[in-house]
Scaffold this motif. Structure first.
Motif, PDB file in Angstrom:
ATOM      1  N   ASN A  29      33.727  45.607  42.789  1.00 20.73           N
ATOM      2  CA  ASN A  29      33.583  44.708  41.648  1.00 20.73           C
ATOM      3  C   ASN A  29      32.272  44.943  40.903  1.00 20.73           C
ATOM      4  N   ASP A  32      32.743  48.506  39.228  1.00 23.70           N
ATOM      5  CA  ASP A  32      33.997  48.663  38.493  1.00 23.70           C
ATOM      6  C   ASP A  32      34.739  49.926  38.933  1.00 23.70           C
ATOM      7  N   SER A  34      37.864  51.640  41.769  1.00 23.68           N
ATOM      8  CA  SER A  34      39.098  51.378  42.502  1.00 23.68           C
ATOM      9  C   SER A  34      38.844  51.548  43.991  1.00 23.68           C
ATOM     10  N   ASN A  74      45.674  43.478  50.211  1.00 29.93           N
ATOM     11  CA  ASN A  74      45.945  42.178  49.590  1.00 29.93           C
ATOM     12  C   ASN A  74      44.673  41.369  49.412  1.00 29.93           C
ATOM     13  N   LEU A  77      43.086  42.737  46.319  1.00 36.16           N
ATOM     14  CA  LEU A  77      43.809  42.343  45.108  1.00 36.16           C
ATOM     15  C   LEU A  77      43.571  40.884  44.755  1.00 36.16           C
ATOM     16  N   ASP A  78      43.402  40.052  45.763  1.00 40.54           N
ATOM     17  CA  ASP A  78      43.157  38.629  45.520  1.00 40.54           C
ATOM     18  C   ASP A  78      41.782  38.372  44.919  1.00 40.54           C
ATOM     19  N   THR A  79      40.879  39.322  45.034  1.00 38.17           N
ATOM     20  CA  THR A  79      39.518  39.142  44.503  1.00 38.17           C
ATOM     21  C   THR A  79      39.296  39.964  43.239  1.00 38.17           C
ATOM     22  N   ASN A  80      40.373  40.290  42.544  1.00 38.55           N
ATOM     23  CA  ASN A  80      40.331  40.917  41.217  1.00 38.55           C
ATOM     24  C   ASN A  80      39.761  42.330  41.186  1.00 38.55           C
ATOM     25  N   VAL A  81      39.979  43.109  42.212  1.00 38.35           N
ATOM     26  CA  VAL A  81      39.660  44.538  42.146  1.00 38.35           C
ATOM     27  C   VAL A  81      40.741  45.178  41.280  1.00 38.35           C
ATOM     28  N   ASN A  82      40.343  46.073  40.369  1.00 38.84           N
ATOM     29  CA  ASN A  82      41.278  46.625  39.384  1.00 38.84           C
ATOM     30  C   ASN A  82      42.459  47.354  40.012  1.00 38.84           C
ATOM     31  N   HIS A  83      42.187  48.360  40.824  1.00 35.30           N
ATOM     32  CA  HIS A  83      43.247  49.153  41.441  1.00 35.30           C
ATOM     33  C   HIS A  83      42.979  49.258  42.938  1.00 35.30           C
TER      34      HIS A  83
END
Length: 143
Positions: A29, A32, A34, A74, A77-83
């Motif tokens: 994060n 920025d 993946s 998961n 993904l729940d913590t707004n990582v792009n890919h």
């Protein structure tokens, strides 16, 4: 750090995988980038045994490894990582990790270290040491 856009995260079937994942999420994060979670199963390990009657049947170790991979992905993904990507790979662990970390698009490799010597003094494990020595990119060892 190399100019790639992927952070390679090596995890295993240990509770410390979630600690490594949390560190990787914060780093992804902030930079920025993946995340690519990888778990490598060594076929030659005595822990890894296939059923001789049905060699195509998945072992319990496969299922557990897949659970950890999906859970870590998961969590990211729940913590707004792009890919977020994840793979279960069969092969020699340390050689495969070095090969993956030397890929052009990998900016950083994160490896956990839970090695102990005979006197229970904390040291890095042999896989983390091998990857940090032979990788051409930046390697972060999380304890």
């Amino acid at each position: 750090m190399r100019n790639g856009n992927v952070i390679l995260v090596a995890i295993d079937n240990h509770i410390s995988a979630f600690k490594i994942t949390q560190y990787a999420i914060e780093l992804a994060n902030a930079l920025d980038k993946s995340l690519y979670f990888v778990h490598i199963l060594d076929d030659s390990s005595p822990k890894y045994k296939r059923n001789p009657r049905n060699p195509w049947e998945r072992s319990n170790l496969d299922a557990l490894s897949e659970f950890y991979l999906k859970d870590c992905a998961n969590m990211a993904l729940d913590t707004n990582v792009n890919h977020v990507f994840h793979s279960l790979i069969y092969g020699r662990t340390k050689n495969t990790l070095v090969r993956l970390s030397n890929m052009k698009n990998v900016a950083l490799t994160i490896v956990g270290a839970s090695g102990y010597d005979d006197l229970y003094n904390n040291r890095i494990g042999h896989i983390a040491q091998y990857v940090s020595c032979w990788s051409k990119g930046t390697v972060t060892i999380v304890r």
